[in-house]
Design a protein around this motif. Structure first.
Motif, PDB file in Angstrom:
ATOM      1  N   UNK A  24     -10.380   8.201   1.085  1.00  0.00           N
ATOM      2  CA  UNK A  24      -9.345   8.397   0.063  1.00  0.00           C
ATOM      3  C   UNK A  24      -7.987   7.978   0.612  1.00  0.00           C
ATOM      4  N   UNK A  25      -7.671   8.386   1.838  1.00  0.00           N
ATOM      5  CA  UNK A  25      -6.353   8.032   2.408  1.00  0.00           C
ATOM      6  C   UNK A  25      -6.188   6.519   2.489  1.00  0.00           C
ATOM      7  N   UNK A  26      -7.254   5.828   2.904  1.00  0.00           N
ATOM      8  CA  UNK A  26      -7.184   4.355   3.002  1.00  0.00           C
ATOM      9  C   UNK A  26      -6.884   3.758   1.619  1.00  0.00           C
ATOM     10  N   UNK A  27      -7.599   4.269   0.594  1.00  0.00           N
ATOM     11  CA  UNK A  27      -7.441   3.708  -0.765  1.00  0.00           C
ATOM     12  C   UNK A  27      -6.057   4.030  -1.343  1.00  0.00           C
ATOM     13  N   UNK A  28      -5.593   5.255  -1.128  1.00  0.00           N
ATOM     14  CA  UNK A  28      -4.274   5.642  -1.665  1.00  0.00           C
ATOM     15  C   UNK A  28      -3.209   4.719  -1.072  1.00  0.00           C
ATOM     16  N   UNK A  29      -3.256   4.528   0.252  1.00  0.00           N
ATOM     17  CA  UNK A  29      -2.232   3.686   0.894  1.00  0.00           C
ATOM     18  C   UNK A  29      -2.263   2.260   0.335  1.00  0.00           C
ATOM     19  N   UNK A  30      -3.472   1.722   0.127  1.00  0.00           N
ATOM     20  CA  UNK A  30      -3.577   0.333  -0.349  1.00  0.00           C
ATOM     21  C   UNK A  30      -3.037   0.209  -1.781  1.00  0.00           C
ATOM     22  N   UNK A  31      -3.386   1.175  -2.637  1.00  0.00           N
ATOM     23  CA  UNK A  31      -2.949   1.100  -4.044  1.00  0.00           C
ATOM     24  C   UNK A  31      -1.419   1.254  -4.130  1.00  0.00           C
ATOM     25  N   UNK A  32      -0.869   2.208  -3.396  1.00  0.00           N
ATOM     26  CA  UNK A  32       0.583   2.437  -3.459  1.00  0.00           C
ATOM     27  C   UNK A  32       1.331   1.257  -2.829  1.00  0.00           C
ATOM     28  N   UNK A  33       0.778   0.701  -1.745  1.00  0.00           N
ATOM     29  CA  UNK A  33       1.412  -0.471  -1.127  1.00  0.00           C
ATOM     30  C   UNK A  33       1.539  -1.619  -2.144  1.00  0.00           C
ATOM     31  N   UNK A  34       0.488  -1.830  -2.949  1.00  0.00           N
ATOM     32  CA  UNK A  34       0.541  -2.928  -3.928  1.00  0.00           C
ATOM     33  C   UNK A  34       1.719  -2.718  -4.890  1.00  0.00           C
TER      34      UNK A  34
END
Ligand SMILES: NC(=O)c1ccc[n+]([C@@H]2O[C@H](COP(=O)([O-])OP(=O)(O)OC[C@H]3O[C@@H](n4cnc5c(N)ncnc54)[C@H](O)[C@@H]3O)[C@@H](O)[C@H]2O)c1
Length: 336
Positions: A24-34
């Motif tokens: 989840x942490x990996x996915x949250x960071x990637x989505x917010x970074x975009x």
């Protein structure tokens, strides 16, 4: 919406859809970074799609990702249909580790899904002082030169290098005139797309995003762009064991099975051939190019990645703006 508030919501949603805390942490960071780099077409607007694919069992939220070591430099990852962000995160970290040890890290990934922005992974390597090349294939969107039917994805090409300054050089570009995410967002929000980027299903130029999605997108630079798209399909599909030749499934419309996307991560130590002088050499290279006389209307020659770096810095100070359509998605995802 404030960045942290949005992060909390996205975290809650991924956990609800049974991703582990770590994934989840990996996915949250990637989505917010975009969102922060100004690529909303690869951020919040895709959250519902990822969750729908988990519900329909074509993304595996509990994927058992296998890393097969081929040599000290090379690894092959079977992503077990995980969400693409997680497979890509493991792959770039493996490639970085191998490059630090041996000078080169080459990692191929099969059985993966859409991973968002290539530059996000390449940047991780640059932050460790390394050069990176990152490739992924994608569902059919672009017709090969001379063909009447879409087959290549918008297959981004990404090359990134340290620059001797805090702003990395990150060339991260689709091989289509416009990335498909932008067409989808325009379709959802009822906006037109620019002229010259797509044809409808009868082969006529269109600015209607819905017709463009049914038709074909045009590659950059005609047969040259088509050739680059083909190269990316070979490197990320044929070579890795992922699907290729138009068989990668569309994540929004095709739930008949996992996407089986392939990715390739290639990381290189900049000191391999020129030792410690790389920094001096790249600084000189950029300085010479930036000093060139400029055409009318251009104040500064930018290198790829400078614009995104500045957007990211500015957006960190602001709230993230969320469209009505995405707000509706969030309500739905939190409700069920
Ligand atoms: N996962 C997928 O399937 C997939 C598919 C397609 C695209 N994408 C991602 O979508 C993102 C957007 O792609 P795009 O093609 O719309 O990118 P873009 O057109 O916004 O930018 C392309 C490149 O040009 C550079 N650039 C832009 N303006 C410039 C200027 N004035 N001077 C110098 N350089 C400049 C950018 O820094 C970038 O490196 C990428 O991060 C890509 O990885 C992902």
């Amino acid at each position: 919406m404030k960045i942290n508030a949005l992060k909390k919501i996205v975290r809650k949603i991924f956990l609800k859809y049974k991703l582990s805390k770590e994934h989840t942490s990996i996915c949250v960071d990637a989505v917010i970074n975009a969102e922060l780099v100004g690529a909303p077409s690869h951020g919040m607007s895709r959250l519902k799609m990822y969750c729908d694919r988990i519900s329909k069992k074509v993304i595996n939220p509990k994927a058992k990702i296998k890393i097969k070591k081929i040599s000290r430099s090379i690894a092959h990852i079977d992503a077990n249909n995980s969400i693409g962000f997680v497979a890509a995160d493991i792959a770039i970290k493996t490639a970085i580790g191998n490059a630090k040890k041996t000078g080169i890290g080459l990692v191929a990934v099969k059985n993966s899904g859409h991973y968002g922005l290539s530059g996000y992974y390449a940047e991780q390597a640059v932050k460790k002082g390394l050069i990176a090349m990152v490739f992924t294939n994608a569902p059919p969107a672009v017709a090969p030169h001379g063909a009447l039917k879409s087959l290549f994805g918008t297959n981004p090409i990404c090359f990134a290098t340290p620059t001797g300054s805090k702003v990395p050089f990150i060339l991260d570009t689709s091989i289509s005139m416009i990335n498909r995410g932008k067409i989808r967002v325009a379709a959802r929000e009822g906006r037109k797309i620019p002229e010259g980027v797509a044809l409808d299903k009868l082969g006529k130029p269109t600015t209607d995003p819905k017709k463009a999605l049914e038709g074909v997108q045009l590659p950059i630079a005609g047969f040259r762009g088509s050739g680059l798209a083909w190269m990316v399909d070979i490197l990320s599909g044929v070579l890795t064991g992922g699907d290729h030749a138009g068989r990668v499934k569309d994540p929004f419309t095709d739930f008949s099975g996992p996407q089986n996307i392939g990715h390739l991560f290639f990381v290189i130590k900049p000191s391999l051939f020129v030792g410690n002088s790389f920094n001096k050499r790249i600084k000189e290279n950029i300085k010479i190019i930036k000093k060139l006389p400029k055409i009318k209307g251009i104040k500064k020659i930018l290198y790829p990645g400078e614009n995104k770096f500045n957007r990211f810095k500015n957006n960190l100070k602001k709230e993230i703006s969320i469209s009505k359509t995405v707000l509706k998605d969030l309500e739905e995802l939190l409700a069920h």
